[in-house]
Design an enzyme around this catalytic site. Structure first.
Site, PDB file in Angstrom:
ATOM      1  N   HIS A 199       0.821  -1.209   0.000  1.00  0.00           N
ATOM      2  CA  HIS A 199       0.000   0.000   0.000  1.00  0.00           C
ATOM      3  C   HIS A 199       0.857   1.262   0.000  1.00  0.00           C
ATOM      4  O   HIS A 199       0.666   2.152   0.834  1.00  0.00           O
ATOM      5  CB  HIS A 199      -0.951  -0.006   1.201  1.00  0.00           C
ATOM      6  N   HIS A 234      -2.623   1.845  12.686  1.00  0.00           N
ATOM      7  CA  HIS A 234      -2.166   1.203  11.436  1.00  0.00           C
ATOM      8  C   HIS A 234      -2.706  -0.227  11.451  1.00  0.00           C
ATOM      9  O   HIS A 234      -3.912  -0.425  11.563  1.00  0.00           O
ATOM     10  CB  HIS A 234      -0.638   1.313  11.395  1.00  0.00           C
ATOM     11  N   LYS A 267     -12.522   7.901  18.218  1.00  0.00           N
ATOM     12  CA  LYS A 267     -12.002   7.385  16.941  1.00  0.00           C
ATOM     13  C   LYS A 267     -12.515   5.966  16.806  1.00  0.00           C
ATOM     14  O   LYS A 267     -12.236   5.125  17.662  1.00  0.00           O
ATOM     15  CB  LYS A 267     -10.470   7.358  16.963  1.00  0.00           C
ATOM     16  N   MET A 269     -12.404   2.465  15.220  1.00  0.00           N
ATOM     17  CA  MET A 269     -11.396   1.680  14.503  1.00  0.00           C
ATOM     18  C   MET A 269     -11.976   1.057  13.232  1.00  0.00           C
ATOM     19  O   MET A 269     -13.130   0.632  13.205  1.00  0.00           O
ATOM     20  CB  MET A 269     -10.843   0.585  15.423  1.00  0.00           C
ATOM     21  N   GLY A 270     -11.128   1.029  12.192  1.00  0.00           N
ATOM     22  CA  GLY A 270     -11.578   0.450  10.924  1.00  0.00           C
ATOM     23  C   GLY A 270     -12.234   1.465  10.000  1.00  0.00           C
ATOM     24  O   GLY A 270     -12.681   1.110   8.914  1.00  0.00           O
ATOM     25  N   PHE A 271     -12.264   2.724  10.434  1.00  0.00           N
ATOM     26  CA  PHE A 271     -12.817   3.795   9.580  1.00  0.00           C
ATOM     27  C   PHE A 271     -11.753   4.865   9.362  1.00  0.00           C
ATOM     28  O   PHE A 271     -10.946   5.137  10.242  1.00  0.00           O
ATOM     29  CB  PHE A 271     -14.035   4.442  10.239  1.00  0.00           C
ATOM     30  N   HIS A 273      -9.028   7.091   6.567  1.00  0.00           N
ATOM     31  CA  HIS A 273      -7.746   6.808   5.927  1.00  0.00           C
ATOM     32  C   HIS A 273      -7.067   8.116   5.584  1.00  0.00           C
ATOM     33  O   HIS A 273      -7.740   9.075   5.201  1.00  0.00           O
ATOM     34  CB  HIS A 273      -7.949   5.967   4.657  1.00  0.00           C
ATOM     35  N   ARG A 282      -9.782  -1.297  -1.465  1.00  0.00           N
ATOM     36  CA  ARG A 282      -9.698  -2.738  -1.171  1.00  0.00           C
ATOM     37  C   ARG A 282     -10.950  -3.265  -0.478  1.00  0.00           C
ATOM     38  O   ARG A 282     -11.154  -4.480  -0.378  1.00  0.00           O
ATOM     39  CB  ARG A 282      -8.478  -2.985  -0.270  1.00  0.00           C
ATOM     40  N   ASP A 324      -9.240  -2.807   7.221  1.00  0.00           N
ATOM     41  CA  ASP A 324      -9.290  -3.511   8.501  1.00  0.00           C
ATOM     42  C   ASP A 324     -10.723  -3.800   8.954  1.00  0.00           C
ATOM     43  O   ASP A 324     -10.941  -4.707   9.763  1.00  0.00           O
ATOM     44  CB  ASP A 324      -8.560  -2.700   9.581  1.00  0.00           C
ATOM     45  N   ARG A 349       2.186  -8.366   4.426  1.00  0.00           N
ATOM     46  CA  ARG A 349       2.896  -7.108   4.138  1.00  0.00           C
ATOM     47  C   ARG A 349       4.401  -7.288   4.015  1.00  0.00           C
ATOM     48  O   ARG A 349       5.080  -6.419   3.452  1.00  0.00           O
ATOM     49  CB  ARG A 349       2.527  -6.063   5.191  1.00  0.00           C
ATOM     50  N   ARG A 368      16.492  11.780   5.859  1.00  0.00           N
ATOM     51  CA  ARG A 368      16.848  12.609   7.007  1.00  0.00           C
ATOM     52  C   ARG A 368      16.093  13.929   6.897  1.00  0.00           C
ATOM     53  O   ARG A 368      16.607  14.899   6.314  1.00  0.00           O
ATOM     54  CB  ARG A 368      18.361  12.829   7.003  1.00  0.00           C
TER      55      ARG A 368
HETATM   56  N1  COA Z   1     -13.505   7.676  13.705  1.00  0.00           N
HETATM   57  C1  COA Z   1     -14.022   8.897  13.970  1.00  0.00           C
HETATM   58  N2  COA Z   1     -13.566  10.028  13.399  1.00  0.00           N
HETATM   59  C2  COA Z   1     -12.556   9.907  12.530  1.00  0.00           C
HETATM   60  C3  COA Z   1     -11.987   8.670  12.212  1.00  0.00           C
HETATM   61  C4  COA Z   1     -12.491   7.521  12.836  1.00  0.00           C
HETATM   62  N3  COA Z   1     -11.984   6.320  12.575  1.00  0.00           N
HETATM   63  N4  COA Z   1     -10.997   8.840  11.320  1.00  0.00           N
HETATM   64  C5  COA Z   1     -10.959  10.158  11.076  1.00  0.00           C
HETATM   65  N5  COA Z   1     -11.882  10.802  11.814  1.00  0.00           N
HETATM   66  C6  COA Z   1     -12.128  12.234  11.834  1.00  0.00           C
HETATM   67  C7  COA Z   1     -11.132  12.897  12.776  1.00  0.00           C
HETATM   68  O1  COA Z   1     -11.620  12.938  14.090  1.00  0.00           O
HETATM   69  C8  COA Z   1     -10.983  14.247  12.150  1.00  0.00           C
HETATM   70  O2  COA Z   1     -12.106  15.011  12.483  1.00  0.00           O
HETATM   71  P1  COA Z   1     -11.977  16.572  12.827  1.00  0.00           P
HETATM   72  O3  COA Z   1     -11.452  17.198  11.571  1.00  0.00           O
HETATM   73  O4  COA Z   1     -13.352  16.952  13.225  1.00  0.00           O
HETATM   74  O5  COA Z   1     -10.972  16.627  13.952  1.00  0.00           O
HETATM   75  C9  COA Z   1     -11.051  13.959  10.642  1.00  0.00           C
HETATM   76  O6  COA Z   1     -11.824  12.763  10.536  1.00  0.00           O
HETATM   77  C10 COA Z   1      -9.687  13.764  10.002  1.00  0.00           C
HETATM   78  O7  COA Z   1      -9.037  12.715  10.677  1.00  0.00           O
HETATM   79  P2  COA Z   1      -7.495  12.650  11.004  1.00  0.00           P
HETATM   80  O8  COA Z   1      -7.282  11.941  12.299  1.00  0.00           O
HETATM   81  O9  COA Z   1      -6.881  14.002  10.856  1.00  0.00           O
HETATM   82  O10 COA Z   1      -6.983  11.731   9.841  1.00  0.00           O
HETATM   83  P3  COA Z   1      -5.527  11.179   9.701  1.00  0.00           P
HETATM   84  O11 COA Z   1      -5.253  11.153   8.244  1.00  0.00           O
HETATM   85  O12 COA Z   1      -4.538  11.885  10.555  1.00  0.00           O
HETATM   86  O13 COA Z   1      -5.652   9.694  10.269  1.00  0.00           O
HETATM   87  C11 COA Z   1      -6.302   7.435  10.411  1.00  0.00           C
HETATM   88  C12 COA Z   1      -5.988   8.602   9.471  1.00  0.00           C
HETATM   89  C13 COA Z   1      -6.452   6.184   9.580  1.00  0.00           C
HETATM   90  C14 COA Z   1      -5.147   7.248  11.398  1.00  0.00           C
HETATM   91  C15 COA Z   1      -7.624   7.750  11.168  1.00  0.00           C
HETATM   92  O14 COA Z   1      -8.675   7.810  10.239  1.00  0.00           O
HETATM   93  C16 COA Z   1      -7.911   6.731  12.256  1.00  0.00           C
HETATM   94  O15 COA Z   1      -7.405   6.870  13.367  1.00  0.00           O
HETATM   95  N6  COA Z   1      -8.728   5.677  11.943  1.00  0.00           N
HETATM   96  C17 COA Z   1      -8.985   4.624  12.901  1.00  0.00           C
HETATM   97  C18 COA Z   1      -7.838   3.631  12.934  1.00  0.00           C
HETATM   98  C19 COA Z   1      -7.789   2.763  11.705  1.00  0.00           C
HETATM   99  O16 COA Z   1      -8.797   2.219  11.289  1.00  0.00           O
HETATM  100  N7  COA Z   1      -6.584   2.603  11.154  1.00  0.00           N
HETATM  101  C20 COA Z   1      -6.346   1.796   9.995  1.00  0.00           C
HETATM  102  C21 COA Z   1      -5.956   2.648   8.851  1.00  0.00           C
HETATM  103  S1  COA Z   1      -5.857   1.709   7.344  1.00  0.00           S
END
Ligand code: COA
Length: 388
Positions: A199, A234, A267, A269-271, A273, A282, A324, A349, A368
């Protein structure tokens, strides 16, 4: 608070170019894969991942990632012969896994076992392309054996040796459970490995490239990648999804559970990106196979819950499931313990990591970056007895 921030620090936004979380930063070129968020597509070496999942076995995709082209019959036969011959781990490596506390997370076990594997390689510093490829195949072959051994040891069951007449997916079921399930289940598992294989510059892959950029070895890079993948933001998310679904327990309660979670700004989980903002390329394929798992095991509860949670999240926040989300319940319905979901992600992976490690090695410059300093102004050290 343990981070001191200079009270006189005045941010100068026009001078300061901080890309928090490296969002939007293009770090290097790569020919391994491309994520296109506009079209919700993901290609490995040019091939759409959905087509690979439906038409290929994981072994073919591993070869594609390492070599850049899908194998022909002869190439695949030779590749599989090599991989199958590398499946055994040494008695010492097995002993290391046995010595680990039974309570440790399987991600810690696989991280330690891969680290030990590096100590057994007397060609650890050799990095010509043929040797790197050989090491990549060893990781592909041995990681499932290590994970399955840990699985059995943690359950107090005798370890089952790998078989050389089975595919990677079949052999993994054999080593974990002592039998090979319905081919539909094996296919669903194989599809998950293909979807998890690669990915682009995600956190763990980038980690492996950073380690490789210092001219360190493939095992050190892989160990670092495992460390990065373990985190719940992640790879660890696939486990958290299932814990969440088990906590909700009843699909009829899923809607309210999600509304409460959103009201509490949790937050989920599973939502979400970093790259995809309107759906993970995917997910449709994995969801199809998770549904197939539900039909095979005759249990619709998790998929009902899946749909209810997704519906509210999309309706209220326009945030979509990532891979996920379907992978969690799919692995659960296959019979895996929840804390083995992320190690399964590792066995997939490792292919993408190795492809990136080889690419980084072949055209290397140490990674760096810089930081914007917000600490104290320069000052002189005063002797100990004069400090307040
Ligand atoms: N549940 C609830 N709100 C979520 C969310 C989630 N899973 N993912 C993003 N958001 C919201 C954030 O709270 C944020 O809202 P705001 O602007 O009101 O503060 C906005 O969406 C942007 O999210 P952000 O955390 O800045 O995105 P990011 O790019 O930094 O993080 C992830 C991406 C994947 C880390 C994040 O979506 C997440 O933590 N997801 C849950 C963990 C997960 O499923 N990981 C697997 C990734 S493949």
């Amino acid at each position: 608070m343990n981070q001191y921030i200079n009270p006189d620090y005045v941010p100068e936004p026009e001078k300061m170019n901080v890309k928090k979380g490296l969002e939007g930063a293009v770090i290097d070129t790569s020919s391994v894969s491309k994520v296109n968020p506009d079209t919700n597509s993901l290609i490995y070496r040019g091939y759409p991942v959905q087509e690979l999942a439906e038409n290929c076995r994981f072994e073919e995709v591993a070869y594609l990632l390492y070599k850049g082209e899908l194998p022909n019959e002869k190439q695949l036969k030779d590749f599989e012969f090599l991989e199958k011959n590398y499946r055994q781990i040494t008695p010492n490596n097995l002993k290391v896994i046995e010595l680990l506390p039974k309570s440790c997370h399987p991600m810690d076990s696989i991280r330690t076992a891969v680290s030990f594997l590096g100590t057994e390689d007397n060609r650890i510093w050799e990095k010509d392309p043929a040797t790197q490829f050989d090491k990549a195949v060893q990781l592909l072959a041995k990681i499932p054996t290590m994970i399955a051994a840990d699985y059995r040891i943690k359950k107090g069951l005798p370890v089952i040796a790998p078989r050389a007449d089975l595919s990677i997916s079949e052999n993994f079921f054999h080593m974990c459970f002592g039998n090979i399930p319905d081919p539909k289940i094996v296919k669903a598992f194989d599809v998950s490995l293909i979807l998890y294989a690669e990915h682009s510059f995600n956190a763990s892959t980038f980690t492996t490239r950073v380690v490789t950029s210092t001219e360190s070895d493939i095992y050190s890079a892989t160990v670092a990648g495992i460390g990065a993948l373990k985190g719940p933001l992640h790879g660890g998310a696939n486990e958290q999804v299932m814990h969440m679904m088990k906590e909700i327990a009843d699909p009829d309660k899923a809607r309210q559970w999600m509304l409460d979670a959103l009201a509490q700004k949790k937050k989920v989980m599973g939502f979400g990106h970093r790259v995809y903002k309107s759906g993970d390329s995917r997910v449709p394929t994995m969801k199809k196979y998770a549904q197939l798992m539900a039909d095979v095991v005759g249990e619709q509860k998790w998929m009902k819950m899946y749909n209810a949670l997704e519906e509210v999240m999309v309706e209220k926040k326009k945030i979509y499931p990532n891979l996920d989300f379907p992978a969690g319940p799919a692995y659960y319905m296959m019979g895996f313990e929840i804390d083995f979901f992320t190690p399964v992600f590792v066995m997939a992976r490792t292919t993408g990591w190795s492809a990136h490690i080889m690419e980084q090695s072949a055209n290397n410059r140490i990674i760096r970056p810089l930081s914007e300093y917000i600490g104290a102004e320069q000052r002189s050290v005063v002797s100990l007895n004069q400090r307040k």
